[in-house]
Design an enzyme around this catalytic site. Sequence first.
Site, PDB file in Angstrom:
ATOM      1  N   LYS A 182       0.853  -1.188   0.000  1.00 24.87           N
ATOM      2  CA  LYS A 182       0.000   0.000   0.000  1.00 24.87           C
ATOM      3  C   LYS A 182       0.888   1.237   0.000  1.00 24.87           C
ATOM      4  O   LYS A 182       1.483   1.585   1.014  1.00 24.87           O
ATOM      5  CB  LYS A 182      -0.929   0.061   1.207  1.00 24.87           C
ATOM      6  CG  LYS A 182      -2.010   1.169   1.025  1.00 24.87           C
ATOM      7  CD  LYS A 182      -2.764   1.475   2.299  1.00 24.87           C
ATOM      8  CE  LYS A 182      -2.142   2.592   3.070  1.00 24.87           C
ATOM      9  NZ  LYS A 182      -2.160   3.913   2.351  1.00 24.87           N
ATOM     10  N   GLU A 258      10.368   1.891  10.391  1.00 27.07           N
ATOM     11  CA  GLU A 258      11.277   3.035  10.324  1.00 27.07           C
ATOM     12  C   GLU A 258      10.400   4.266  10.428  1.00 27.07           C
ATOM     13  O   GLU A 258       9.587   4.536   9.546  1.00 27.07           O
ATOM     14  CB  GLU A 258      12.073   3.017   9.022  1.00 27.07           C
ATOM     15  CG  GLU A 258      13.225   4.005   9.024  1.00 27.07           C
ATOM     16  CD  GLU A 258      13.021   5.155   8.080  1.00 27.07           C
ATOM     17  OE1 GLU A 258      12.801   6.282   8.580  1.00 27.07           O
ATOM     18  OE2 GLU A 258      13.062   4.940   6.862  1.00 27.07           O
ATOM     19  N   CYS A 292      13.095  11.626   6.276  1.00 25.81           N
ATOM     20  CA  CYS A 292      13.182  11.229   7.686  1.00 25.81           C
ATOM     21  C   CYS A 292      14.597  11.401   8.221  1.00 25.81           C
ATOM     22  O   CYS A 292      14.788  11.587   9.431  1.00 25.81           O
ATOM     23  CB  CYS A 292      12.716   9.787   7.862  1.00 25.81           C
ATOM     24  SG  CYS A 292      13.543   8.607   6.758  1.00 25.81           S
ATOM     25  N   GLU A 394       9.334  16.943  14.691  1.00 28.10           N
ATOM     26  CA  GLU A 394       9.668  16.677  13.287  1.00 28.10           C
ATOM     27  C   GLU A 394       8.768  17.528  12.393  1.00 28.10           C
ATOM     28  O   GLU A 394       7.586  17.247  12.222  1.00 28.10           O
ATOM     29  CB  GLU A 394       9.502  15.196  12.952  1.00 28.10           C
ATOM     30  CG  GLU A 394       9.993  14.863  11.562  1.00 28.10           C
ATOM     31  CD  GLU A 394       9.858  13.380  11.221  1.00 28.10           C
ATOM     32  OE1 GLU A 394      10.714  12.870  10.488  1.00 28.10           O
ATOM     33  OE2 GLU A 394       8.889  12.747  11.675  1.00 28.10           O
TER      34      GLU A 394
END
Length: 491
Positions: A182, A258, A292, A394
């Site tokens: 997906k 992750e 990331c 973040e």
Amino acid sequence: MNSVQTNVREVKLFINGEYVESSSQSIFEVKNPATQEIIATVHEANFDDVDRACTAARKAFEEGPWRTMPVSERCAKIRRMSEIILERKEELARLEAMDVGKPYHVAIEKEIPRAAHNLKFFADFMEKQGGEVYPMDDEYLNYTRYEPVGVASLITPWNLPFMLTTWKLGPCLATGNTAVIKPAEMTPLTVSLLGEIAKEAGIPDGVVNIIHGFGPQSAGEYMTTHPEVDLISFTGETSTGKAILKNGADTLKKVSFELGGKAANIVFEDANLDKAIPVSIQAAFMNSGQVCLAGSRILVQRSIMDEFVARFKKAASELVVGDPQDVKTNMGPVVSNEHYQKVTSYLQIAEEENSTLVYGGKRPKLPEYLNEGFYLEPTIYIQENPKARICQEEIFGPIVTLIPFDTEEEALQIANNTDYGLNGVVWTENLQRAHRISHNVRAGTIWVNCWFVRDLRAPFGGFKKSGVGREGGHHSLEFFTEAKNICIALK
């Protein structure tokens, strides 16, 4: 230059070797983040569609030839997928640039070739693997086999959709598993083509399945709770990882995550700034900061702070922000209006926290056809308080914070004072310091005098809230296999 105009594509589900419509006939639209043009209508999978895909993957695993096929034959088909990707790299790069808003030249020069390499690497790596043998005196002989787990859910993010999908698909297929993929709902175009690429490469029907949809109470949740799914590999936000972990708990699915990051890029006074400045610019603003591994916290020793700020500002001002399809563009838009609102909300937060704006902070002036795009200038702040929100959270956009420090101990304290631990960067010409800092920053990958260098044999993953488990090399093969011991009586 005008953005490349393409026809609106219809993106279907790929289940059991063919593209099919959603059983509910539900579709959603995907827009080009640079122009807001509709570039695709996508069939949204409901529970029945996810069930069909997972059931097809289970049947292909249990009854098809893939699991029991000789490793050399299986890996030859995966290498053929890699070759097809390279044959179609221009098409894939154009779609990736259009879908994500990243510069086309980055996609065609780096990301699509790396995606092809991911598949080839794991095919080659798997062929070289063996097991262990443990004799017990002269009475028994133990030996190990590494067998595929079953059906894998591969859930990939929108920032590097094609490259990160092949990073998971390579070891998944090489070890004999079947997959239900997906991609992120915002960026499905290139990943959807993996179905036809797999088919052309001779991968049996049902081994690779691709569905499209959203997360909670949609395709993502259905995949992570489906009883036919044995393991989940996910890259994305930490909050989503927590939800997936809960979803998979009832059926004890194996997971590899992750997740988010807030990397410390530590620049010591003896750093070679001729190298550190351009690489730190890349680490901060590559893919509009939507990485990331972004070096979004730059810790600079106070003795060189003024020089670093001046040179870093100048380098940021020279970045070309514009049309992703233009070869001169260094930085495109962020991916969507929702994400743009999140990223730009930190401009107000930075002001409230008394951050000093060094550069950027507003929408750049662009040609009229890009007026609807989600653009922000590369933005630089100085913040003395390392606990400020812009230093801790973040942002995942083109906003970087410079934080001064005085001593090595202070740098380590700031670097580790975060919930995340995915990666870090150290700039110094002192070999002993490089090792000391690298040993003491709590993160899964530390780059010294470089950034974004990946050896696919090496472990990759994060400390703390940046992930669960490791992938890469034998770590990937361990995740996608079950170790079996066989004990033979010799007498």
